[in-house]
Design a protein around this motif. Sequence first.
Motif, PDB file in Angstrom:
ATOM      1  N   GLY A 130      83.709  29.887  85.291  1.00 38.11           N
ATOM      2  CA  GLY A 130      83.864  31.278  85.700  1.00 38.11           C
ATOM      3  C   GLY A 130      83.714  32.281  84.581  1.00 38.11           C
ATOM      4  N   LYS A 131      83.258  31.847  83.393  1.00 39.94           N
ATOM      5  CA  LYS A 131      83.091  32.763  82.263  1.00 39.94           C
ATOM      6  C   LYS A 131      81.694  33.382  82.302  1.00 39.94           C
ATOM      7  CE  LYS A 131      86.158  29.985  79.348  1.00 39.94           C
ATOM      8  NZ  LYS A 131      86.255  29.136  78.122  1.00 39.94           N
ATOM      9  N   PRO A 132      81.581  34.689  81.978  1.00 39.87           N
ATOM     10  CA  PRO A 132      80.267  35.346  82.002  1.00 39.87           C
ATOM     11  C   PRO A 132      79.255  34.624  81.122  1.00 39.87           C
ATOM     12  CG  PRO A 132      82.008  36.971  81.783  1.00 39.87           C
ATOM     13  CD  PRO A 132      82.671  35.625  81.633  1.00 39.87           C
ATOM     14  N   LEU A 133      78.017  34.539  81.607  1.00 38.73           N
ATOM     15  CA  LEU A 133      76.960  33.810  80.919  1.00 38.73           C
ATOM     16  C   LEU A 133      75.751  34.729  80.762  1.00 38.73           C
ATOM     17  CD1 LEU A 133      75.787  31.111  79.833  1.00 38.73           C
ATOM     18  CD2 LEU A 133      75.103  30.586  82.189  1.00 38.73           C
ATOM     19  N   MET A 134      75.420  35.058  79.520  1.00 33.93           N
ATOM     20  CA  MET A 134      74.200  35.813  79.238  1.00 33.93           C
ATOM     21  C   MET A 134      73.079  34.816  78.974  1.00 33.93           C
ATOM     22  SD  MET A 134      72.296  38.479  78.700  1.00 33.93           S
ATOM     23  CE  MET A 134      73.330  39.934  78.523  1.00 33.93           C
ATOM     24  N   LEU A 135      72.094  34.799  79.846  1.00 34.58           N
ATOM     25  CA  LEU A 135      71.008  33.833  79.718  1.00 34.58           C
ATOM     26  C   LEU A 135      70.010  34.292  78.660  1.00 34.58           C
ATOM     27  CD1 LEU A 135      70.400  33.028  83.483  1.00 34.58           C
ATOM     28  CD2 LEU A 135      71.559  31.603  81.783  1.00 34.58           C
ATOM     29  N   ARG A 136      69.772  33.410  77.718  1.00 37.87           N
ATOM     30  CA  ARG A 136      68.764  33.641  76.675  1.00 37.87           C
ATOM     31  C   ARG A 136      67.877  32.396  76.665  1.00 37.87           C
ATOM     32  NH1 ARG A 136      73.702  35.634  74.352  1.00 37.87           N
ATOM     33  NH2 ARG A 136      73.560  37.900  73.996  1.00 37.87           N
ATOM     34  N   GLY A 137      66.685  32.530  77.244  1.00 36.08           N
ATOM     35  CA  GLY A 137      65.899  31.332  77.484  1.00 36.08           C
ATOM     36  C   GLY A 137      64.449  31.438  77.061  1.00 36.08           C
ATOM     37  N   THR A 138      63.775  30.297  77.168  1.00 35.22           N
ATOM     38  CA  THR A 138      62.346  30.205  76.906  1.00 35.22           C
ATOM     39  C   THR A 138      61.699  29.361  77.993  1.00 35.22           C
ATOM     40  OG1 THR A 138      60.668  29.612  75.260  1.00 35.22           O
ATOM     41  CG2 THR A 138      62.601  28.182  75.372  1.00 35.22           C
ATOM     42  N   ASN A 139      60.488  29.744  78.379  1.00 32.27           N
ATOM     43  CA  ASN A 139      59.732  29.020  79.394  1.00 32.27           C
ATOM     44  C   ASN A 139      58.951  27.886  78.752  1.00 32.27           C
ATOM     45  OD1 ASN A 139      59.480  30.483  82.280  1.00 32.27           O
ATOM     46  ND2 ASN A 139      59.801  32.047  80.702  1.00 32.27           N
ATOM     47  N   ILE A 140      59.129  26.680  79.241  1.00 33.89           N
ATOM     48  CA  ILE A 140      58.347  25.563  78.713  1.00 33.89           C
ATOM     49  C   ILE A 140      57.106  25.382  79.580  1.00 33.89           C
ATOM     50  CG2 ILE A 140      60.023  24.366  77.299  1.00 33.89           C
ATOM     51  CD1 ILE A 140      60.966  22.763  79.579  1.00 33.89           C
ATOM     52  N   GLY A 141      56.267  26.436  79.518  1.00 34.36           N
ATOM     53  CA  GLY A 141      55.028  26.459  80.272  1.00 34.36           C
ATOM     54  C   GLY A 141      53.950  25.618  79.612  1.00 34.36           C
ATOM     55  N   GLY A 199      69.070  28.838  69.213  1.00 32.46           N
ATOM     56  CA  GLY A 199      70.013  29.750  69.841  1.00 32.46           C
ATOM     57  C   GLY A 199      69.750  30.031  71.295  1.00 32.46           C
ATOM     58  N   PHE A 200      68.710  29.428  71.867  1.00 30.58           N
ATOM     59  CA  PHE A 200      68.483  29.554  73.307  1.00 30.58           C
ATOM     60  C   PHE A 200      69.550  28.738  74.052  1.00 30.58           C
ATOM     61  CE2 PHE A 200      64.127  29.978  71.576  1.00 30.58           C
ATOM     62  CZ  PHE A 200      63.756  31.181  72.152  1.00 30.58           C
ATOM     63  N   ASN A 201      69.965  29.225  75.212  1.00 26.43           N
ATOM     64  CA  ASN A 201      70.921  28.469  76.023  1.00 26.43           C
ATOM     65  C   ASN A 201      70.325  28.008  77.354  1.00 26.43           C
ATOM     66  OD1 ASN A 201      70.872  30.801  77.583  1.00 26.43           O
ATOM     67  ND2 ASN A 201      72.965  31.420  77.072  1.00 26.43           N
ATOM     68  N   SER A 202      69.023  28.243  77.545  1.00 19.56           N
ATOM     69  CA  SER A 202      68.410  27.863  78.817  1.00 19.56           C
ATOM     70  C   SER A 202      66.905  27.723  78.644  1.00 19.56           C
ATOM     71  CB  SER A 202      68.717  28.907  79.901  1.00 19.56           C
ATOM     72  OG  SER A 202      68.401  30.222  79.454  1.00 19.56           O
ATOM     73  N   VAL A 203      66.329  26.919  79.525  1.00 19.53           N
ATOM     74  CA  VAL A 203      64.871  26.793  79.609  1.00 19.53           C
ATOM     75  C   VAL A 203      64.471  26.908  81.068  1.00 19.53           C
ATOM     76  CG1 VAL A 203      64.611  25.371  77.545  1.00 19.53           C
ATOM     77  CG2 VAL A 203      64.941  24.256  79.758  1.00 19.53           C
ATOM     78  N   ARG A 204      63.323  27.494  81.286  1.00 18.68           N
ATOM     79  CA  ARG A 204      62.729  27.565  82.628  1.00 18.68           C
ATOM     80  C   ARG A 204      61.533  26.624  82.633  1.00 18.68           C
ATOM     81  NH1 ARG A 204      58.745  31.446  84.784  1.00 18.68           N
ATOM     82  NH2 ARG A 204      58.990  31.781  87.035  1.00 18.68           N
ATOM     83  N   LEU A 205      61.515  25.716  83.597  1.00 15.48           N
ATOM     84  CA  LEU A 205      60.463  24.712  83.684  1.00 15.48           C
ATOM     85  C   LEU A 205      59.508  25.053  84.820  1.00 15.48           C
ATOM     86  CD1 LEU A 205      59.087  22.049  82.957  1.00 15.48           C
ATOM     87  CD2 LEU A 205      60.702  20.895  84.499  1.00 15.48           C
ATOM     88  N   PRO A 206      58.335  25.605  84.526  1.00 13.48           N
ATOM     89  CA  PRO A 206      57.330  25.816  85.562  1.00 13.48           C
ATOM     90  C   PRO A 206      56.691  24.472  85.925  1.00 13.48           C
ATOM     91  CG  PRO A 206      56.952  27.194  83.613  1.00 13.48           C
ATOM     92  CD  PRO A 206      57.911  26.134  83.224  1.00 13.48           C
ATOM     93  N   PHE A 207      56.503  24.219  87.217  1.00 16.31           N
ATOM     94  CA  PHE A 207      55.946  22.943  87.619  1.00 16.31           C
ATOM     95  C   PHE A 207      54.982  23.104  88.782  1.00 16.31           C
ATOM     96  CE2 PHE A 207      59.849  23.291  90.134  1.00 16.31           C
ATOM     97  CZ  PHE A 207      59.430  22.939  91.409  1.00 16.31           C
ATOM     98  N   HIS A 208      54.132  22.104  88.915  1.00 10.23           N
ATOM     99  CA  HIS A 208      53.154  22.013  90.005  1.00 10.23           C
ATOM    100  C   HIS A 208      53.768  21.164  91.115  1.00 10.23           C
ATOM    101  CE1 HIS A 208      49.422  21.232  92.143  1.00 10.23           C
ATOM    102  NE2 HIS A 208      48.705  21.915  91.247  1.00 10.23           N
ATOM    103  N   TRP A 209      53.586  21.598  92.336  1.00  9.71           N
ATOM    104  CA  TRP A 209      54.210  20.903  93.464  1.00  9.71           C
ATOM    105  C   TRP A 209      53.776  19.441  93.575  1.00  9.71           C
ATOM    106  CZ3 TRP A 209      51.749  18.574  97.600  1.00  9.71           C
ATOM    107  CH2 TRP A 209      50.393  18.839  97.758  1.00  9.71           C
ATOM    108  N   LYS A 210      52.583  19.120  93.067  1.00  9.29           N
ATOM    109  CA  LYS A 210      52.060  17.756  93.248  1.00  9.29           C
ATOM    110  C   LYS A 210      52.931  16.716  92.546  1.00  9.29           C
ATOM    111  CE  LYS A 210      48.806  17.921  89.322  1.00  9.29           C
ATOM    112  NZ  LYS A 210      47.377  17.906  88.933  1.00  9.29           N
ATOM    113  N   PHE A 211      53.725  17.140  91.562  1.00  9.93           N
ATOM    114  CA  PHE A 211      54.580  16.193  90.851  1.00  9.93           C
ATOM    115  C   PHE A 211      55.861  15.859  91.625  1.00  9.93           C
ATOM    116  CE2 PHE A 211      52.223  18.197  87.261  1.00  9.93           C
ATOM    117  CZ  PHE A 211      51.512  17.062  86.893  1.00  9.93           C
TER     118      PHE A 211
END
Length: 407
Positions: A40-51, A110-122
């Motif tokens: 329940g603690k506030p989370l500031m997202l700082r992320g990078t896309n692994i495109g 120092g990133f706390n998140s990653v966004r994973l773009p993916f293709h539906w075929k996988f």
Amino acid sequence: MSIRKLCPLLLCLTFFVRPHLLAQHGFVHTSGANVVDGDGKPLMLRGTNIGNWLEPEGYMFHFDGGPQSPSEIEALTTELIGPQKSEAFWKQWRETYITQADIDRIHAMGFNSVRLPFHWKFFDADNAEGFRIVDRLVQWARKDGVYVILDLHCAPGGQTGTNIDDSQGYPWLYTDTDAQARTIAVWRRIAKHYAHEPIILGYDLLNEPIPHFPQLQQYNKDLEPLYKRLVAAVREVDPNHMLILGGAQWDSNFKVFGPPFDKNVMYTFHKYWTATDVSVIQEYLDYRDKYHVPIWLGESGENKDEWIAAFTKTLEENHVGWCYWPYKKMDATSSPVTFDRPEHWDAVVKLAAMAPGTGNAEKRIAARPSPEEAQAIFDDLLKKVQFSGERVNDGYLRALGLTPPAK
């Protein structure tokens, strides 16, 4: 009061507590206009896309004027090294491009998140390759405490009609019932598999739906109804995860949205090459304030360090989490990490820029490297993208307010 009399009362109270709050214990979730962690603690997202890992894009290979979509790029590698070796190359690419060392470094930066773009075929079957890849990513991320956002970048039928969704030149997703059914099945399959995994932060249901092209804005009205069907399918098997909805016109237009229709939803926008002041994000702040739901910058970047620093400052001053695009690119400074071009890569780039198709086979065969030479080039590419062969762009990280790792 006796325990026997107290138990029915507790059971009754439990029944009236909102089920989504009970389900989300230990999971990142929304709390009003905020994103909060499992405690329940506030989370500031700082992320990078692994495109470019599960959805290759031509510009990141410097194929200017050449193949841009995953299928087009795969067709080029098939042309150069043959079907079997091309398939082997891409399998090795998926094994090599992101490893545990990359996630360790992302955490150290120092990133706390990653966004994973993916293709539906996988994810087209319960035993599809994508589950093995993401299961492994989840293990690495769990070790480092880095949250994972799953992003459907390439939906069946295509949500944009452009290269980024590997479509056939038109966003058939909005009118093709089979494509819609496959998209629903993909998300239901993923949600069922990861329903109880808290290191996965949420599901970004459709990347950048509906371009700004005037002819395609007729589908704006169809976007939220499709989202409602996707959300319903996910919620059948997964009450835990946050759902992420992007606006029309490349995730920029929130006018397509009515009031939120799920208790655990975040709305995402993307911004590239704009001004950096608060006016750029004001309409999204207004939506957040009106409906008391979180907003999140799912993509931005591809710019100079000065721009990155100014825009990040604006986002953080307005309590908006961010995830810049992308984590790494070939021969670039606009990403946390870069790697060198393979030897003789210019020969591949030159062929890629030529007119495609079998009607131009004679000219292309005359201009191409031999199969053996091409194989050596792609073997070198697999070496270049390994963790040990990459370099960190210190200035870019400092622009994000992060710390370059020790040399």
